[in-house]
Scaffold this motif. Structure first.
Motif, PDB file in Angstrom:
ATOM      1  N   GLU B 109      45.303  66.220   6.251  1.00 16.32           N
ATOM      2  CA  GLU B 109      44.489  65.125   5.208  1.00 16.32           C
ATOM      3  C   GLU B 109      43.085  66.251   4.886  1.00 16.32           C
ATOM      4  OE1 GLU B 109      42.624  62.813   8.837  1.00 16.32           O
ATOM      5  OE2 GLU B 109      45.022  61.286   8.354  1.00 16.32           O
ATOM      6  N   GLU B 110      43.278  66.536   5.503  1.00 14.22           N
ATOM      7  CA  GLU B 110      42.084  67.756   4.847  1.00 14.22           C
ATOM      8  C   GLU B 110      42.456  68.573   3.392  1.00 14.22           C
ATOM      9  OE1 GLU B 110      40.906  68.209   8.438  1.00 14.22           O
ATOM     10  OE2 GLU B 110      39.065  68.432   8.225  1.00 14.22           O
ATOM     11  N   ALA B 111      44.083  69.122   3.596  1.00 18.81           N
ATOM     12  CA  ALA B 111      44.628  69.323   2.758  1.00 18.81           C
ATOM     13  C   ALA B 111      44.514  69.380   1.685  1.00 18.81           C
ATOM     14  CB  ALA B 111      46.079  69.748   3.350  1.00 18.81           C
ATOM     15  N   ARG B 112      44.739  67.917   1.952  1.00 21.77           N
ATOM     16  CA  ARG B 112      45.126  66.997   0.214  1.00 21.77           C
ATOM     17  C   ARG B 112      43.713  66.696  -0.526  1.00 21.77           C
ATOM     18  NH1 ARG B 112      49.026  63.630  -0.672  1.00 21.77           N
ATOM     19  NH2 ARG B 112      47.959  62.421  -2.066  1.00 21.77           N
ATOM     20  N   ILE B 113      42.303  66.314   0.513  1.00 22.70           N
ATOM     21  CA  ILE B 113      41.322  66.562  -0.159  1.00 22.70           C
ATOM     22  C   ILE B 113      41.014  67.643  -1.048  1.00 22.70           C
ATOM     23  CG2 ILE B 113      39.037  66.912  -0.102  1.00 22.70           C
ATOM     24  CD1 ILE B 113      38.814  65.134   2.885  1.00 22.70           C
ATOM     25  N   LEU B 114      41.515  69.353  -0.219  1.00 19.08           N
ATOM     26  CA  LEU B 114      41.519  70.131  -0.966  1.00 19.08           C
ATOM     27  C   LEU B 114      42.576  70.970  -2.637  1.00 19.08           C
ATOM     28  CD1 LEU B 114      39.556  72.342  -0.370  1.00 19.08           C
ATOM     29  CD2 LEU B 114      41.134  74.052   0.413  1.00 19.08           C
ATOM     30  N   ILE B 115      43.323  70.401  -2.077  1.00 14.42           N
ATOM     31  CA  ILE B 115      44.041  70.740  -3.464  1.00 14.42           C
ATOM     32  C   ILE B 115      44.673  69.290  -3.430  1.00 14.42           C
ATOM     33  CG2 ILE B 115      46.471  71.247  -3.358  1.00 14.42           C
ATOM     34  CD1 ILE B 115      46.753  72.605  -0.702  1.00 14.42           C
ATOM     35  N   VAL B 116      44.277  68.137  -4.009  1.00 15.08           N
ATOM     36  CA  VAL B 116      45.063  67.471  -4.353  1.00 15.08           C
ATOM     37  C   VAL B 116      44.253  66.345  -4.981  1.00 15.08           C
ATOM     38  CG1 VAL B 116      47.052  65.760  -4.628  1.00 15.08           C
ATOM     39  CG2 VAL B 116      47.549  66.869  -2.961  1.00 15.08           C
ATOM     40  N   GLU B 117      43.703  65.374  -3.882  1.00 12.57           N
ATOM     41  CA  GLU B 117      43.185  64.148  -4.059  1.00 12.57           C
ATOM     42  C   GLU B 117      41.665  64.456  -4.572  1.00 12.57           C
ATOM     43  OE1 GLU B 117      44.630  61.869  -4.564  1.00 12.57           O
ATOM     44  OE2 GLU B 117      46.336  62.132  -3.245  1.00 12.57           O
ATOM     45  N   SER B 118      40.957  65.215  -5.428  1.00 11.89           N
ATOM     46  CA  SER B 118      40.093  65.778  -6.222  1.00 11.89           C
ATOM     47  C   SER B 118      39.707  65.726  -7.491  1.00 11.89           C
ATOM     48  CB  SER B 118      39.478  67.236  -5.736  1.00 11.89           C
ATOM     49  OG  SER B 118      40.936  67.733  -5.502  1.00 11.89           O
ATOM     50  N   SER B 119      40.777  64.714  -8.500  1.00 12.39           N
ATOM     51  CA  SER B 119      40.354  64.729  -9.366  1.00 12.39           C
ATOM     52  C   SER B 119      38.951  64.324  -9.852  1.00 12.39           C
ATOM     53  CB  SER B 119      41.345  64.474 -10.238  1.00 12.39           C
ATOM     54  OG  SER B 119      41.113  62.949  -9.982  1.00 12.39           O
ATOM     55  N   GLY B 120      38.289  64.258 -11.259  1.00 15.62           N
ATOM     56  CA  GLY B 120      37.216  63.522 -11.819  1.00 15.62           C
ATOM     57  C   GLY B 120      35.584  63.889 -10.444  1.00 15.62           C
ATOM     58  N   LEU B 121      35.952  64.555 -10.339  1.00 18.52           N
ATOM     59  CA  LEU B 121      34.400  64.806  -9.460  1.00 18.52           C
ATOM     60  C   LEU B 121      33.589  64.486  -9.404  1.00 18.52           C
ATOM     61  CD1 LEU B 121      36.585  66.670  -6.186  1.00 18.52           C
ATOM     62  CD2 LEU B 121      36.244  64.592  -6.967  1.00 18.52           C
ATOM     63  N   GLY B 122      33.340  64.793 -11.090  1.00 13.70           N
ATOM     64  CA  GLY B 122      31.771  65.446 -11.770  1.00 13.70           C
ATOM     65  C   GLY B 122      31.242  66.575 -11.132  1.00 13.70           C
ATOM     66  N   LYS B 123      30.802  67.099 -11.730  1.00 14.80           N
ATOM     67  CA  LYS B 123      30.166  68.828 -11.645  1.00 14.80           C
ATOM     68  C   LYS B 123      30.477  68.882 -10.119  1.00 14.80           C
ATOM     69  CE  LYS B 123      30.181  70.370 -16.698  1.00 14.80           C
ATOM     70  NZ  LYS B 123      31.078  70.639 -16.080  1.00 14.80           N
ATOM     71  N   ARG B 124      28.865  68.436  -9.970  1.00 15.35           N
ATOM     72  CA  ARG B 124      28.637  69.007  -9.046  1.00 15.35           C
ATOM     73  C   ARG B 124      29.819  68.944  -7.681  1.00 15.35           C
ATOM     74  NH1 ARG B 124      26.327  66.103  -4.077  1.00 15.35           N
ATOM     75  NH2 ARG B 124      26.283  67.830  -2.441  1.00 15.35           N
ATOM     76  N   LEU B 125      30.162  67.988  -6.720  1.00 13.58           N
ATOM     77  CA  LEU B 125      31.198  67.735  -6.031  1.00 13.58           C
ATOM     78  C   LEU B 125      32.734  69.426  -6.600  1.00 13.58           C
ATOM     79  CD1 LEU B 125      31.906  64.311  -5.414  1.00 13.58           C
ATOM     80  CD2 LEU B 125      31.159  66.222  -3.953  1.00 13.58           C
ATOM     81  N   GLU B 126      33.040  68.702  -7.554  1.00 14.56           N
ATOM     82  CA  GLU B 126      33.940  69.900  -8.202  1.00 14.56           C
ATOM     83  C   GLU B 126      33.508  71.562  -8.005  1.00 14.56           C
ATOM     84  OE1 GLU B 126      36.654  69.756  -8.846  1.00 14.56           O
ATOM     85  OE2 GLU B 126      36.990  70.871 -10.000  1.00 14.56           O
ATOM     86  N   ALA B 127      32.057  71.504  -7.901  1.00 13.95           N
ATOM     87  CA  ALA B 127      30.923  72.970  -7.793  1.00 13.95           C
ATOM     88  C   ALA B 127      32.057  73.099  -6.223  1.00 13.95           C
ATOM     89  CB  ALA B 127      29.940  72.986  -8.033  1.00 13.95           C
ATOM     90  N   VAL B 128      31.577  72.374  -5.427  1.00  8.63           N
ATOM     91  CA  VAL B 128      31.557  72.399  -3.789  1.00  8.63           C
ATOM     92  C   VAL B 128      32.960  72.934  -3.644  1.00  8.63           C
ATOM     93  CG1 VAL B 128      31.146  71.497  -1.876  1.00  8.63           C
ATOM     94  CG2 VAL B 128      29.544  70.918  -3.578  1.00  8.63           C
ATOM     95  N   ARG B 129      34.069  71.840  -4.106  1.00  7.76           N
ATOM     96  CA  ARG B 129      35.141  72.766  -3.570  1.00  7.76           C
ATOM     97  C   ARG B 129      35.914  73.746  -4.396  1.00  7.76           C
ATOM     98  NH1 ARG B 129      41.133  71.410  -5.974  1.00  7.76           N
ATOM     99  NH2 ARG B 129      40.767  71.663  -7.651  1.00  7.76           N
ATOM    100  N   ARG B 130      35.526  73.989  -5.575  1.00  3.77           N
ATOM    101  CA  ARG B 130      35.497  75.265  -6.058  1.00  3.77           C
ATOM    102  C   ARG B 130      35.450  76.727  -4.973  1.00  3.77           C
ATOM    103  NH1 ARG B 130      40.265  75.671  -8.398  1.00  3.77           N
ATOM    104  NH2 ARG B 130      39.586  78.308  -8.333  1.00  3.77           N
ATOM    105  N   GLN B 131      34.431  75.992  -4.443  1.00  2.00           N
ATOM    106  CA  GLN B 131      33.364  77.045  -3.535  1.00  2.00           C
ATOM    107  C   GLN B 131      34.083  77.451  -2.758  1.00  2.00           C
ATOM    108  OE1 GLN B 131      30.374  78.340  -4.759  1.00  2.00           O
ATOM    109  NE2 GLN B 131      29.453  79.228  -3.265  1.00  2.00           N
TER     110      GLN B 131
END
Lengths: 212, 212, 212, 212
Positions: B109-131
Motif C-alpha cells: 500500500e505504501e509502495a502504491r502511495i509512493l509510486i502510483v497513486e499520487s497524481s495531481g497532488l498539487g505543489k505541496r504534496l508532490e514536493a513531499v512525495r519527491r522528497q
DNA sequence: GATGAATGAGGCTTCATTCAT
DNA sequence: CATGAATGAAGCCTCATTCAT
C-alpha cells in the motif's frame, strides 16, 4: 458537390476535435487531471462545453485520447529512430533511448501527463497509461531477447522494466529543474543510454557500438 | 484527580492518531489521493470526521504525514541494510536495493502511495512525495561519488536517477501482477541490483562483492 | 440558428438572477445572514445550488448584491422625494425622512437586512452595509452644511449620524410591532421628521417649511 | 470550617465564571457572535471547554449573560448620572446621554456587542438585546411624559426611539473611526445631547438647563 | 452542430456539545 | 470540578454532465 461540403465539414470537425484535444493536453500537463476542469479546457480551445461533449464522451475520455495520441506519436518517434539506427540491436536500443528523451524533452506537457499526472486515476486510465509504457517496455524486452546469447543471463521482463524506469525517472527529474540550469537533452540521453546499455551488459560506448 | 491521568490519555491519543494514519495509508494506497475521501478513512479507522480533523489539519495533511512516515521507515530500512553490508560501497548499494525491494514488497500500500497513486497532488504534496525519492536518489549519488575513481566516467546525478527509477518501475510492474504469478521478491531484487550495478560499471555478481 | 437567440436568453438569464436575488432578500430579511442557507434561498427561488453559484460567487456575494440594489433603490427614492420638495433645504430634509420611512415600511424585508439582520458580517459585508447608511448620512450632512448660517452651531458629522440613527431606530421599533397595532407610516414619518428638524434647530412645523 | 471552604469555593467558582464571561465579551465584541468559537473563548480565559459548559448552558447562554451584565452596568451608570443631575428632568436626560456615551466609549467591546454584533441572532438573543435598549428607551419615554406639558406635542414612543437611536448610531460611527482622529467623547456626548434636547423641544444649552 | 445555462451529487471542513477520565 | 478528546450534523462550494435553444 454535397460530398465536398461533407468533406470540408469532416475536416472542420476533425480540426475542432484536435483543437480541443491539444488544449486538453496543455491543461492536463500543466494542472494535472483533477485540477483540470472542462471549462478550462474549452476556454483554452476557444470552444464550448457543449462542443466538448459532442466530441468526447467525458473528461476521462479526452484524457485517454490524449494518452493514446501520445502513445502513437511516441511509438512513431521510437520506430523512426530504430529504423534509422541500422541492424545492430544495441545501436537500435541506444537510438530508441535518445529518441525517447528527445521526444519527452520537446513535449514536456505530454511528458508530465505520461510520467506524473496520470498515475492513480482509476482502472481505465491507468490501463491506458500502462499501455503506453508497456508497449515501450515490450519493445525493450524483445531487444533483450534478441541479444540473449550475447548478454549475461538476466530476467528480461524485469530488466526491461528497469530500462524504461530509469529513463522516465531521469527525464522526470531533469524536467523538474529550471530549463537554464539543466544539462542538454543530448547529454541526458547519452547518460541514460550509457547506464542502460551497461545495465544489460552491452558495450556502453556510443562510438564503438557497431564495431566488432 | 481523574483528569490528571495525562499519561494514559496521551497514549490513547497517539494510538488513535496512528489508527487514523494507517487507515489513511490503506485507503490512499488502494484508491489514490483523490478518490480517497475523509469519510472512507474514518470509517476504516472506526473513528469520526470530527476526530480526523482533530488530529489532522486536512486531507492533505494526512497524506503528507503518511508520506513522511513512509520516508522515515524506508530510510531506516535502507540504512540498516547498508550498515549490515560492510564497508564495500558496491555491496552497500546492492544491499540497499534489496532492502528497498523487500520494503516495498512488504508494504504494497505504501509502495502504491509512493509510486502510483499520487497524481495531481498539487505543489505541496508532490514536493513531499519527491522528497522521499530525492533522499533516496541522493544516497545513491553519494555512493557513486565515493566510487568515482573506480567506475567509468558518468554523470552521477543522472545515473542516480536511473538507479532509483529502474527500481521503482520494476517494483511497480511486479506489484501489478497477481501475487501467485510473480517471481519472488528476492529474485526481483537480485535482477534489479544486477542491472543497476552493471549500469554503473561495477561488478554485478553478488558473491564477489566483498572480495578485494 | 437556434443558438443565436441571444436576446431572449439574456433576458431569461437576468430574470433568473433577479429571482435568486429577491429570494435571497426575502430569506436574509427573515432569517438574517447567518441563519440563511444557500439551499433555503434556491428552494425559495425555485432554482438550484448550481445555478446559484453560476450567478453569484458565493453567499457573501448575494448579500452584497442585495445590499447594493437596496442602496440604489433607497437613494433613488430619497432623491425623487428631494427633487419634488422644492428648493427649501429643510423641506427637502423633511421630505427625505418621509420617503425613507415610507420606503422601509413598504420593504420591510430590506429594512430588516439593513437595520437588523446583519450582525457579524465580516469586514467586507459590514462595509457594504455601512456604505448604504453612510451615503444617507452624508446627504444629511450636506444639507446641514447648506443651512449652517441659519442653524445653531453644531457638529454636522455627529448630528447627521443622530439624524439617520433616530430614523432607523424608530422605524425598527415600529416594524417590530404587529402591523395592526402600530400607527400609520405617515404618522411615524411625521414624528421622526419633527424630532429631527427640531434637533437641528429648524422649524419643525410642516406647513411653515417654505415661508421666509 | 466547612462553610468557609464552601465560601471560598463559591468565590472561586464565581471568579472563574466571571473570567469566562469577560473573555467572552472580548471575543464577541471583537469577532462577533458567529465568528467567535467556544475554544477561542476558553483559550482567552485560560480555561477549558468542559468548564465552559459547566458554567453556561451553551454559546447563546454566555452571549445572553454578557448582554445582561452589560444591561445592568449600563443601567447603573445611567441611574447614577441621573441621580447626580438634580431634579430637573431635562438636566437628567442630558446627564443620561452623556453617561451613556461615556460608558460606551470606555467599553468599546461591549458597545460593539450591543450595537452591532447582536442583531439578527434569532428570537432569544434579539429579545435580550432589545430588552437593554427598551429599558433605556422606556426611561426616556418616562422623561418625556413627565415633561409633557412643557414640550411641543409629540408621540412619546416614537420620539423616545429617536432619542436612543440617534445616540447609538452617533456612537457607533464615532467608534468606527480611528481613536486618534475622532473628537473627544465629551464633545460627542455634548453634540448628541444638544440634538436630542432640541429634538424634544427642550432648551439645548447646557448652562441654561436649570434656570427658570 | 454549437452554445452555455441548469442541475445536483458529493466532497471538505467547522464547531457546538457531550462525556469518560 | 476540570479537562480535552470525540462526535456528527450541517454548511458551503465545485464541477462533470445534460439539454433546451
Amino acid at each position: 458537390m454535397a460530398y465536398r461540403t461533407t468533406h470540408k465539414m469532416a475536416e472542420r470537425k476533425e480540426a475542432r476535435r484536435q483543437k480541443l484535444l491539444s488544449a486538453a493536453v496543455g491543461i492536463f500537463g500543466r494542472k494535472g487531471y483533477h485540477a483540470a476542469t472542462v471549462p478550462m479546457i474549452v476556454r483554452a480551445a476557444g470552444s464550448s462545453v457543449g462542443s466538448f461533449y459532442f466530441y468526447f464522451r467525458n473528461k476521462e475520455d479526452v484524457f485517454a485520447a490524449a494518452l493514446e495520441s501520445l502513445g502513437r506519436r511516441m511509438a512513431a518517434a521510437l520506430n523512426a529512430a530504430i529504423a534509422a539506427a541500422g541492424p545492430s540491436v544495441p545501436a537500435q536500443m541506444r537510438a530508441a533511448v535518445k529518441a525517447l528523451v528527445r521526444f519527452l524533452a520537446e513535449n514536456p506537457e505530454e511528458a508530465r501527463i505520461l510520467i506524473v499526472e496520470s498515475s492513480g486515476l482509476g482502472k481505465r486510465l491507468e490501463a491506458v497509461r500502462r499501455q503506453v509504457i508497456e508497449n515501450h517496455t515490450r519493445g525493450v524486452e524483445q531487444g533483450l531477447r534478441a541479444l540473449a546469447g550475447q548478454l549475461p543471463p538476466m530476467d528480461p521482463a524485469v530488466v526491461a522494466s528497469c530500462w524504461v524506469g530509469s529513463a522516465y525517472e531521469a527525464v522526470y527529474r531533469w524536467l523538474e529543474r529550471a530549463p537554464h540550469e539543466r544539462p542538454s537533452a543530448d547529454h541526458l540521453a547519452e547518460a541514460i543510454a550509457g547506464f542502460n546499455l551497461r545495465g544489460i551488459g552491452a558495450s556502453a560506448k556510443p562510438d564503438e557500438r557497431r564495431r566488432p
